[in-house]
Design a protein around this motif. Sequence first.
Motif, PDB file in Angstrom:
ATOM      1  N   ARG A  91      65.539   2.002  22.610  1.00  0.00           N
ATOM      2  CA  ARG A  91      67.197   2.583  22.178  1.00  0.00           C
ATOM      3  C   ARG A  91      68.241   1.899  21.799  1.00  0.00           C
ATOM      4  O   ARG A  91      68.447   2.203  20.964  1.00  0.00           O
ATOM      5  N   GLN A  92      68.270   1.717  23.283  1.00  0.00           N
ATOM      6  CA  GLN A  92      69.756   1.425  23.176  1.00  0.00           C
ATOM      7  C   GLN A  92      69.691  -0.517  22.762  1.00  0.00           C
ATOM      8  O   GLN A  92      70.792  -0.793  22.309  1.00  0.00           O
ATOM      9  N   ALA A  93      68.812  -1.001  23.047  1.00  0.00           N
ATOM     10  CA  ALA A  93      67.951  -2.246  22.602  1.00  0.00           C
ATOM     11  C   ALA A  93      68.346  -2.147  21.129  1.00  0.00           C
ATOM     12  O   ALA A  93      68.420  -3.441  20.163  1.00  0.00           O
ATOM     13  N   MET A  94      68.010  -1.819  19.851  1.00  0.00           N
ATOM     14  CA  MET A  94      68.213  -1.237  18.557  1.00  0.00           C
ATOM     15  C   MET A  94      69.409  -1.053  18.837  1.00  0.00           C
ATOM     16  O   MET A  94      70.283  -2.095  17.560  1.00  0.00           O
ATOM     17  N   TYR A  95      70.373  -0.256  18.915  1.00  0.00           N
ATOM     18  CA  TYR A  95      71.463   0.429  18.689  1.00  0.00           C
ATOM     19  C   TYR A  95      72.713  -0.705  18.725  1.00  0.00           C
ATOM     20  O   TYR A  95      73.424  -1.720  18.202  1.00  0.00           O
ATOM     21  N   ASP A  96      72.587  -2.149  19.984  1.00  0.00           N
ATOM     22  CA  ASP A  96      72.741  -3.540  20.235  1.00  0.00           C
ATOM     23  C   ASP A  96      73.091  -4.261  19.326  1.00  0.00           C
ATOM     24  O   ASP A  96      73.360  -5.013  19.113  1.00  0.00           O
ATOM     25  N   ALA A  97      71.972  -3.921  19.078  1.00  0.00           N
ATOM     26  CA  ALA A  97      71.259  -5.137  17.591  1.00  0.00           C
ATOM     27  C   ALA A  97      71.537  -4.450  16.385  1.00  0.00           C
ATOM     28  O   ALA A  97      72.670  -5.949  15.936  1.00  0.00           O
ATOM     29  N   ILE A  98      71.933  -3.912  16.077  1.00  0.00           N
ATOM     30  CA  ILE A  98      73.005  -3.146  15.028  1.00  0.00           C
ATOM     31  C   ILE A  98      74.165  -3.300  14.634  1.00  0.00           C
ATOM     32  O   ILE A  98      74.643  -3.514  13.674  1.00  0.00           O
ATOM     33  N   SER A  99      74.862  -2.955  15.821  1.00  0.00           N
ATOM     34  CA  SER A  99      75.786  -2.828  16.295  1.00  0.00           C
ATOM     35  C   SER A  99      76.534  -4.786  16.213  1.00  0.00           C
ATOM     36  O   SER A  99      78.046  -4.866  15.404  1.00  0.00           O
ATOM     37  N   ALA A 100      75.421  -4.954  16.298  1.00  0.00           N
ATOM     38  CA  ALA A 100      75.867  -6.935  16.564  1.00  0.00           C
ATOM     39  C   ALA A 100      76.514  -7.196  15.232  1.00  0.00           C
ATOM     40  O   ALA A 100      76.930  -7.769  15.177  1.00  0.00           O
ATOM     41  N   SER A 101      74.898  -6.725  13.814  1.00  0.00           N
ATOM     42  CA  SER A 101      74.941  -7.012  12.482  1.00  0.00           C
ATOM     43  C   SER A 101      76.274  -6.481  12.675  1.00  0.00           C
ATOM     44  O   SER A 101      77.420  -7.210  11.208  1.00  0.00           O
ATOM     45  N   MET A 102      76.461  -4.878  12.363  1.00  0.00           N
ATOM     46  CA  MET A 102      77.629  -4.319  11.530  1.00  0.00           C
ATOM     47  C   MET A 102      78.936  -4.936  11.859  1.00  0.00           C
ATOM     48  O   MET A 102      80.255  -5.006  10.944  1.00  0.00           O
ATOM     49  N   LEU A 103      79.134  -5.597  13.556  1.00  0.00           N
ATOM     50  CA  LEU A 103      80.634  -5.783  13.807  1.00  0.00           C
ATOM     51  C   LEU A 103      80.871  -7.592  13.193  1.00  0.00           C
ATOM     52  O   LEU A 103      81.841  -7.755  13.677  1.00  0.00           O
ATOM     53  N   GLY A 104      79.598  -7.779  12.774  1.00  0.00           N
ATOM     54  CA  GLY A 104      79.620  -8.977  12.405  1.00  0.00           C
ATOM     55  C   GLY A 104      79.413 -10.250  13.152  1.00  0.00           C
ATOM     56  O   GLY A 104      79.663 -11.504  13.059  1.00  0.00           O
ATOM     57  N   GLU A 105      79.445  -9.959  14.780  1.00  0.00           N
ATOM     58  CA  GLU A 105      78.855 -10.680  15.030  1.00  0.00           C
ATOM     59  C   GLU A 105      77.375 -11.675  15.784  1.00  0.00           C
ATOM     60  O   GLU A 105      77.366 -12.953  16.282  1.00  0.00           O
ATOM     61  N   MET A 106      76.663 -11.382  14.630  1.00  0.00           N
ATOM     62  CA  MET A 106      75.348 -12.143  14.010  1.00  0.00           C
ATOM     63  C   MET A 106      74.798 -11.322  12.411  1.00  0.00           C
ATOM     64  O   MET A 106      75.571 -10.461  12.084  1.00  0.00           O
ATOM     65  N   THR A 107      74.316 -11.962  12.236  1.00  0.00           N
ATOM     66  CA  THR A 107      73.903 -12.326  10.567  1.00  0.00           C
ATOM     67  C   THR A 107      72.645 -10.450  11.169  1.00  0.00           C
ATOM     68  O   THR A 107      72.242 -10.459  12.309  1.00  0.00           O
ATOM     69  N   PRO A 108      72.344 -10.737   9.610  1.00  0.00           N
ATOM     70  CA  PRO A 108      71.593  -8.669  10.212  1.00  0.00           C
ATOM     71  C   PRO A 108      70.180  -9.451  10.720  1.00  0.00           C
ATOM     72  O   PRO A 108      69.132  -9.213  11.730  1.00  0.00           O
ATOM     73  N   GLN A 109      69.788 -10.669  10.041  1.00  0.00           N
ATOM     74  CA  GLN A 109      68.668 -11.336  10.331  1.00  0.00           C
ATOM     75  C   GLN A 109      67.959 -12.444  11.801  1.00  0.00           C
ATOM     76  O   GLN A 109      67.156 -11.612  12.934  1.00  0.00           O
ATOM     77  N   GLU A 110      69.275 -12.265  12.298  1.00  0.00           N
ATOM     78  CA  GLU A 110      69.168 -12.484  13.477  1.00  0.00           C
ATOM     79  C   GLU A 110      69.968 -11.732  14.583  1.00  0.00           C
ATOM     80  O   GLU A 110      69.020 -11.625  15.630  1.00  0.00           O
ATOM     81  N   ALA A 111      69.889 -10.624  14.655  1.00  0.00           N
ATOM     82  CA  ALA A 111      70.398  -9.173  14.600  1.00  0.00           C
ATOM     83  C   ALA A 111      69.399  -8.463  15.244  1.00  0.00           C
ATOM     84  O   ALA A 111      68.315  -7.925  16.250  1.00  0.00           O
ATOM     85  N   LEU A 112      68.177  -8.276  14.189  1.00  0.00           N
ATOM     86  CA  LEU A 112      66.684  -8.205  14.139  1.00  0.00           C
ATOM     87  C   LEU A 112      65.780  -9.083  15.352  1.00  0.00           C
ATOM     88  O   LEU A 112      65.320  -8.381  15.523  1.00  0.00           O
ATOM     89  N   ASP A 113      65.992  -9.645  14.596  1.00  0.00           N
ATOM     90  CA  ASP A 113      65.097 -11.330  15.736  1.00  0.00           C
ATOM     91  C   ASP A 113      65.636 -10.675  17.364  1.00  0.00           C
ATOM     92  O   ASP A 113      64.974 -11.002  17.863  1.00  0.00           O
ATOM     93  N   GLN A 114      66.444 -10.587  17.924  1.00  0.00           N
ATOM     94  CA  GLN A 114      67.212  -9.975  18.827  1.00  0.00           C
ATOM     95  C   GLN A 114      66.924  -8.907  19.232  1.00  0.00           C
ATOM     96  O   GLN A 114      66.078  -8.798  20.097  1.00  0.00           O
ATOM     97  N   ALA A 115      66.839  -7.675  18.387  1.00  0.00           N
ATOM     98  CA  ALA A 115      65.892  -6.400  18.794  1.00  0.00           C
ATOM     99  C   ALA A 115      64.413  -6.318  19.026  1.00  0.00           C
ATOM    100  O   ALA A 115      63.905  -6.211  19.978  1.00  0.00           O
TER     101      ALA A 115
END
Length: 433
Positions: free
Chosen positions: A399-423
Amino acid sequence: MKKKLGFLALLLVITMLVVSACGSKDEGKSKDSKNASGDEQIELEFWTMQLQPTFTDYINGIIKDFEGENPNIKIKWLDVPAADLSKKILSAVTTNTAPDVVNLNPTFASQLAELDALVNMDEAVSDEDKALYVKGAWEANNINGTTFAIPWYLSTSVTLNNKAIFEEAGLDPEKPATTYEEAAEYAKIIKEKTGKYGYFPSMDLSLVLQHMVMMGADLTNEDGTKAAFNSPEGLYAFEYFTKLYQDGLIPREALTGDQRSTIDMYQAGQVAFFDGSQFIVQVKENAPDLYANTIPSQAITGKSGKKTMSVQNVVVPKQTKHQEAAVKFALFLTNGKNQLEFSKLTPILPSNVEALADPYFTEAGDDAEPTDLVRIVSASQLDSAELLVPPMKNYDELRQAMYDAISASMLGEMTPQEALDQAEQEWNDILAK
């Protein structure tokens, strides 16, 4: 159970279960005797989660009725604060002093089930009795092909809509959003016309995972060994919430706050609609004018058409010396009559189909209030509702890994695809443990 406690506590449970299995079976805490008729006199210890003092009379009434029907069985009831229950049951299991019947949620109960610490209800409950429960609720308590609990009470998500904000924005409050696409459209209109937020989709706890499942993403492959959400549906979910957040159409608290933030902003008249069925009584108490202006509607969902079901259960630890009696009490506690009575005391749904057939869950009446409508709408969704995030090993880490990833996307730290790859990578690492 908090993340820091999880691994060490469960490791301790494994060790102690092995040790206790080697000890004498006669070392349990129960001290049974014979009654005047020569029958074995049994005492069962029953734990609930934060039901006193509100439901003290109700639970005591059930105990009295059960003991009246079963004079050789006595129930010793202990109510435990919700924040303490996971630690307390872990401690009891490790010291071989577990209670006979316990109220737990599926996520935590599944962790005990993985350790083979709970009675298998597929074996302990007859097919006739199983058929008395909502199918999705019974299936919510299954891990590795084993059913570890009997469902008790349920809820489904219901959207609460502020009629006044809809009208201010020129929208028809009788036609609320029912899909994620409509929610985004309404959020844009409401923000432009009123300056207020239309939609508050919380990212708290398991809600990110629930949103993804409703949008059509599979969290894992069929056997739960690998992540499966790096898909067009998973990417859509990341892109959807990222755009809403970066366009300023949902509050920052949707990402950074907890579910308390949603009710606070709704009661302050700053949000038009949100998933808030569990807060309807609070709205009635704290904001009576807003309560009168609230219209409950079907839950917002996506491509899958699924809606979320929350489940509370009762489990029977294997350490009990009286499995048959403990299961008998669990079935009595959750029978149709008792669940119907419970549902009339608090805004919950019964897991028992006999109770659900009562007009209380199907007929609102001409003088229905928002609380009544929440109940009717919630019950009407049970056929399409399920536990969207099934019990999973190392759930808190996932759960925390998914939250961290979507947070990075929403905050503009990663693209949605990069964040999804990380998750995906983090999930595969965790699932491989």
